[in-house]
Each structure stands twice: as C-alpha cells, then as structure tokens.
Write a protein that holds these residues in place. Structure first.
Motif, PDB file in Angstrom:
ATOM      1  N   ASN A  35       0.844  -1.184   0.000  1.00 39.40           N
ATOM      2  CA  ASN A  35       0.000   0.000   0.000  1.00 39.40           C
ATOM      3  C   ASN A  35       0.886   1.244   0.000  1.00 39.40           C
ATOM      4  O   ASN A  35       1.802   1.366   0.825  1.00 39.40           O
ATOM      5  N   ALA A  36       0.647   2.158  -0.917  1.00 37.16           N
ATOM      6  CA  ALA A  36       1.529   3.307  -1.095  1.00 37.16           C
ATOM      7  C   ALA A  36       1.632   4.140   0.174  1.00 37.16           C
ATOM      8  O   ALA A  36       2.734   4.559   0.573  1.00 37.16           O
ATOM      9  N   ARG A  37       0.506   4.400   0.817  1.00 42.24           N
ATOM     10  CA  ARG A  37       0.522   5.217   2.041  1.00 42.24           C
ATOM     11  C   ARG A  37       1.311   4.509   3.146  1.00 42.24           C
ATOM     12  O   ARG A  37       2.088   5.134   3.871  1.00 42.24           O
ATOM     13  N   THR A  38       1.117   3.196   3.255  1.00 46.37           N
ATOM     14  CA  THR A  38       1.831   2.430   4.276  1.00 46.37           C
ATOM     15  C   THR A  38       3.332   2.453   4.037  1.00 46.37           C
ATOM     16  O   THR A  38       4.121   2.678   4.960  1.00 46.37           O
ATOM     17  N   LEU A  39       3.734   2.253   2.792  1.00 44.63           N
ATOM     18  CA  LEU A  39       5.165   2.228   2.490  1.00 44.63           C
ATOM     19  C   LEU A  39       5.810   3.589   2.728  1.00 44.63           C
ATOM     20  O   LEU A  39       6.981   3.659   3.134  1.00 44.63           O
ATOM     21  N   ARG A  40       5.060   4.670   2.513  1.00 47.92           N
ATOM     22  CA  ARG A  40       5.602   6.004   2.807  1.00 47.92           C
ATOM     23  C   ARG A  40       5.875   6.158   4.298  1.00 47.92           C
ATOM     24  O   ARG A  40       6.792   6.879   4.706  1.00 47.92           O
ATOM     25  N   MET A  41       5.086   5.469   5.101  1.00 43.94           N
ATOM     26  CA  MET A  41       5.249   5.556   6.559  1.00 43.94           C
ATOM     27  C   MET A  41       6.494   4.814   7.043  1.00 43.94           C
ATOM     28  O   MET A  41       6.886   4.942   8.205  1.00 43.94           O
ATOM     29  N   LEU A  42       7.133   4.069   6.166  1.00 45.59           N
ATOM     30  CA  LEU A  42       8.352   3.348   6.532  1.00 45.59           C
ATOM     31  C   LEU A  42       9.607   4.188   6.306  1.00 45.59           C
ATOM     32  O   LEU A  42      10.707   3.738   6.620  1.00 45.59           O
ATOM     33  N   TYR A  43       9.428   5.407   5.793  1.00 45.93           N
ATOM     34  CA  TYR A  43      10.579   6.265   5.519  1.00 45.93           C
ATOM     35  C   TYR A  43      11.246   6.705   6.822  1.00 45.93           C
ATOM     36  O   TYR A  43      10.583   7.104   7.774  1.00 45.93           O
ATOM     37  N   VAL A  44      12.561   6.614   6.841  1.00 52.33           N
ATOM     38  CA  VAL A  44      13.337   7.033   8.009  1.00 52.33           C
ATOM     39  C   VAL A  44      14.409   8.024   7.566  1.00 52.33           C
ATOM     40  O   VAL A  44      15.246   7.702   6.718  1.00 52.33           O
ATOM     41  N   ASP A  45      14.373   9.212   8.131  1.00 51.24           N
ATOM     42  CA  ASP A  45      15.416  10.212   7.895  1.00 51.24           C
ATOM     43  C   ASP A  45      16.626   9.815   8.744  1.00 51.24           C
ATOM     44  O   ASP A  45      16.491   9.541   9.941  1.00 51.24           O
ATOM     45  N   GLU A  46      17.798   9.781   8.154  1.00 58.13           N
ATOM     46  CA  GLU A  46      18.999   9.371   8.877  1.00 58.13           C
ATOM     47  C   GLU A  46      19.236  10.203  10.137  1.00 58.13           C
ATOM     48  O   GLU A  46      19.826   9.731  11.110  1.00 58.13           O
ATOM     49  N   ARG A  47      18.752  11.449  10.118  1.00 61.18           N
ATOM     50  CA  ARG A  47      18.966  12.324  11.274  1.00 61.18           C
ATOM     51  C   ARG A  47      18.130  11.914  12.483  1.00 61.18           C
ATOM     52  O   ARG A  47      18.393  12.356  13.608  1.00 61.18           O
ATOM     53  N   GLU A  48      17.121  11.066  12.258  1.00 60.84           N
ATOM     54  CA  GLU A  48      16.257  10.623  13.360  1.00 60.84           C
ATOM     55  C   GLU A  48      16.865   9.499  14.184  1.00 60.84           C
ATOM     56  O   GLU A  48      16.442   9.257  15.316  1.00 60.84           O
ATOM     57  N   LYS A  49      17.769   8.759  13.594  1.00 59.67           N
ATOM     58  CA  LYS A  49      18.243   7.530  14.189  1.00 59.67           C
ATOM     59  C   LYS A  49      18.932   7.751  15.532  1.00 59.67           C
ATOM     60  O   LYS A  49      19.554   8.789  15.710  1.00 59.67           O
ATOM     61  N   PRO A  50      18.797   6.794  16.474  1.00 58.37           N
ATOM     62  CA  PRO A  50      18.130   5.503  16.329  1.00 58.37           C
ATOM     63  C   PRO A  50      16.608   5.619  16.353  1.00 58.37           C
ATOM     64  O   PRO A  50      16.046   6.433  17.090  1.00 58.37           O
ATOM     65  N   LEU A  51      15.981   4.773  15.546  1.00 61.77           N
ATOM     66  CA  LEU A  51      14.530   4.809  15.385  1.00 61.77           C
ATOM     67  C   LEU A  51      13.943   3.407  15.466  1.00 61.77           C
ATOM     68  O   LEU A  51      14.510   2.447  14.935  1.00 61.77           O
ATOM     69  N   SER A  52      12.794   3.328  16.111  1.00 58.84           N
ATOM     70  CA  SER A  52      12.042   2.081  16.222  1.00 58.84           C
ATOM     71  C   SER A  52      10.836   2.156  15.292  1.00 58.84           C
ATOM     72  O   SER A  52      10.065   3.112  15.352  1.00 58.84           O
ATOM     73  N   LEU A  53      10.689   1.174  14.422  1.00 54.48           N
ATOM     74  CA  LEU A  53       9.563   1.144  13.493  1.00 54.48           C
ATOM     75  C   LEU A  53       8.572   0.085  13.966  1.00 54.48           C
ATOM     76  O   LEU A  53       8.912  -1.088  14.090  1.00 54.48           O
ATOM     77  N   GLN A  54       7.350   0.526  14.256  1.00 57.45           N
ATOM     78  CA  GLN A  54       6.366  -0.342  14.897  1.00 57.45           C
ATOM     79  C   GLN A  54       5.391  -0.954  13.901  1.00 57.45           C
ATOM     80  O   GLN A  54       4.829  -0.262  13.054  1.00 57.45           O
TER      81      GLN A  54
END
Length: 312
Positions: A35-54
């Motif tokens: 799903n396009a909207r769902t896959l967009r929600m998987l984007y991680v900006d490197e500046r955010e890390k460390p990041l947990s994806l739920q």
C-alpha cells in the motif's frame, strides 16, 4: 501516536533530546500489499536515528513477512511489535491489545519474528485487557522468552483506553521480574515525574507521548533534569512559533503544502497551549490554506504578545 509521529515530528523530538524515537504503527497487511501510504510511513530520515519502526498484526505468517520486509528494506534500527493498541478496528483483527489475553500467543508471535529478522525486536504492551484480565507479568515473561530485546509498558488496560490514571505499581512489578530493559509509559508530563518513575519504579527508561505534543521542550527539560537536577526555563512565545513553523516546513517537504497545512492545524493548537489569548488564533489557523497564511496568523499573534509584555 498514530497520525502524529511522522518524520517531521520525530526529527524535532530527536533534536530536543529524545534518545529513541518511534514511528507510527503500520499494518503488516498494508506492508505486504505494498500500500503506497503504508510504504511512505516506513521512511526514516537518517537524522532521526536511532529509530524504532512499529508494526502490528494478528497472523503469525503475515507479521513475520512484514517484519522481514522492514528488516531488509528500511534503515530503521529496531522492529517494535504493537500489542497495546486498544482501537476496535485493530483488536477485531486479533492484533494490538487482543494479544494481552493470551501469553502463549505473545511468546509464539515474538519468537517467530525475532527468529526471522536481524534487527532487534522490541514490544509495546499494556497491563492487560481489563481489570479482570491483567496478565502483564506473564506477558512480560512470554515476550522476553520469545526474544524481545526490550519491553515498553503502558500502565493502563485496554478497557481504559487513554482515560483514568496509569498504574505504575504494575510497571514496577514487571520490572522486578524482567530480564530485559523495561520502558515505562503513561502520564509522564513533567521532568520530575520522569525522574520519579526511574528512581521509584526502577524502569530503565521512560516513554513520553502526549506530553511532547507541541512541547518538545519537555523532552529537553527532562534530559537536563535527569542529568543535572536543574530545570531549564520555559520557551518564549516566539521560540514556540519558530519551532511550529519549522515543523510545518518539514511536513510540507514530506506531504506537500495542502496536506501539511491541514495536519498542522492540530499541532498548532498544541504549540499555542498555555499562551494567553490564543483561543481566537486557533480558530484563525483552522481557516488557513497555505504556509504563508499560517505564518502570518501565528507571528501576528506573537507580535501582539511581545507588545503587551513591553507595555507592562
């Protein structure tokens, strides 16, 4: 924090001192259906890390495959399994807080995911389904036996939703029997409450959610208070609006101006909270359609406040 913790919000939280930020929860089926909207929600900006994806789901097969997709196709640092969401459309799918009724399922699902991916797997859970079904200790044992690297516990039951008071006594009991780090969550609205939770209940960290809405300074203040025992001053009105506009600009870069302005109306209300005379401004913001109009309303309000202070 569905609909809130997008990259624009998370990056600001990170810049204000959050040690780990968590993305909006995403459906396992949404990932597998690409799903396009769902896959967009998987984007991680490197500046955010460390990041947990739920992620969340009710079927072991789909949850494992979704976790493998996240593991192989995103730069998230941690895969977090949601077993705390109380929303009916989630629990009806045997997902979210529905797991809280079955420690065996908690073990089975966490074990299957942790065995299938390379990234660390964590879980977010609640105390139980309702007051008659509080299985937090069994669920903590099941999750850590299944391979969870850490467990976040929200101190309410599913039936409480977000009402009432978080029960930190249960979180403290869970910490006593845990062999992995425990992150406490629920009603942490001040730096002092964060320190009390760590000192009194022994949790390894605290998770801050609603208290940071429109108030990332609370994150900075908490970090400083834990490290030094001193409380930094509250931000001036102009600083609040500057960060609000930065938030908007980052959201525009992700979602476009029309969508970003619409979504930022609620965020602006949070940023304005506590500023004297902001009621009419919130109404004006809700009528704006562009970034320029948004900024004109907010900075006009700030200039009024500053003039009033000079006159006092």
């Amino acid at each position: 924090m569905a609909g809130v913790t997008n990259p624009a919000f998370r990056l600001i939280a990170k810049e204000f001192g959050a040690g780990l930020v968590c993305a909006e929860m995403v459906s396992d089926k949404g990932i597998l259906l690409e799903n396009a909207r769902t896959l967009r929600m998987l984007y991680v900006d490197e500046r955010e890390k460390p990041l947990s994806l739920q992620i969340f789901g009710g079927s072991k097969d789909t949850l494992v495959r979704a976790a493998q997709y996240v593991d192989q196709n995103t730069n998230a640092d941690i895969i977090d399994i949601n077993m705390g969401c109380p929303v009916p459309k989630v629990t009806k799918c045997e997902a979210g807080a529905k797991w809280l009724l079955d420690p065996d399922k908690v073990y089975e699902m966490v074990n299957a995911v942790s065995q299938a991916v390379d990234k660390p797997v964590t879980v977010k859970m609640r105390l139980g389904w309702d007051d008659d079904h509080i299985y937090i200790l069994d669920n903590v044992r099941a999750a850590q036996s299944g391979g969870a690297a850490a467990i976040a516990i929200h101190g309410r039951t599913r039936s409480q939703q977000y009402e009432g008071t978080a029960n930190w006594e249960w979180i403290g009991e869970a910490k006593k029997i845990a062999t992995v780090p425990i992150i406490g969550n629920g009603d942490i609205s001040t730096p002092q409450e964060a320190k009390h939770a760590i000192d009194h209940y022994g949790v390894d960290a605290v998770m801050i959610g609603r208290a940071a809405l429109g108030n990332p300074w609370m994150l900075y203040q908490t970090v400083q208070y834990l490290e030094t025992g001193e409380l930094p001053p509250e931000p001036a009105a102009r600083e609040k609006i500057d960060i609000c506009m930065l938030h908007l600009d980052r959201l525009i870069a992700i979602k476009g101006e029309v969508t970003a302005v619409r979504e930022m109306r609620q965020h602006a209300a949070w940023y304005l909270k506590g500023l004297k005379g902001s009621g009419p401004v919130r109404k004006q913001i809700n009528e704006t359609e562009s970034r320029d109009a948004f900024g004109i309303v907010l900075y006009h309000f700030v200039e009024q406040l500053e003039r009033q202070m000079q006159e006092v």
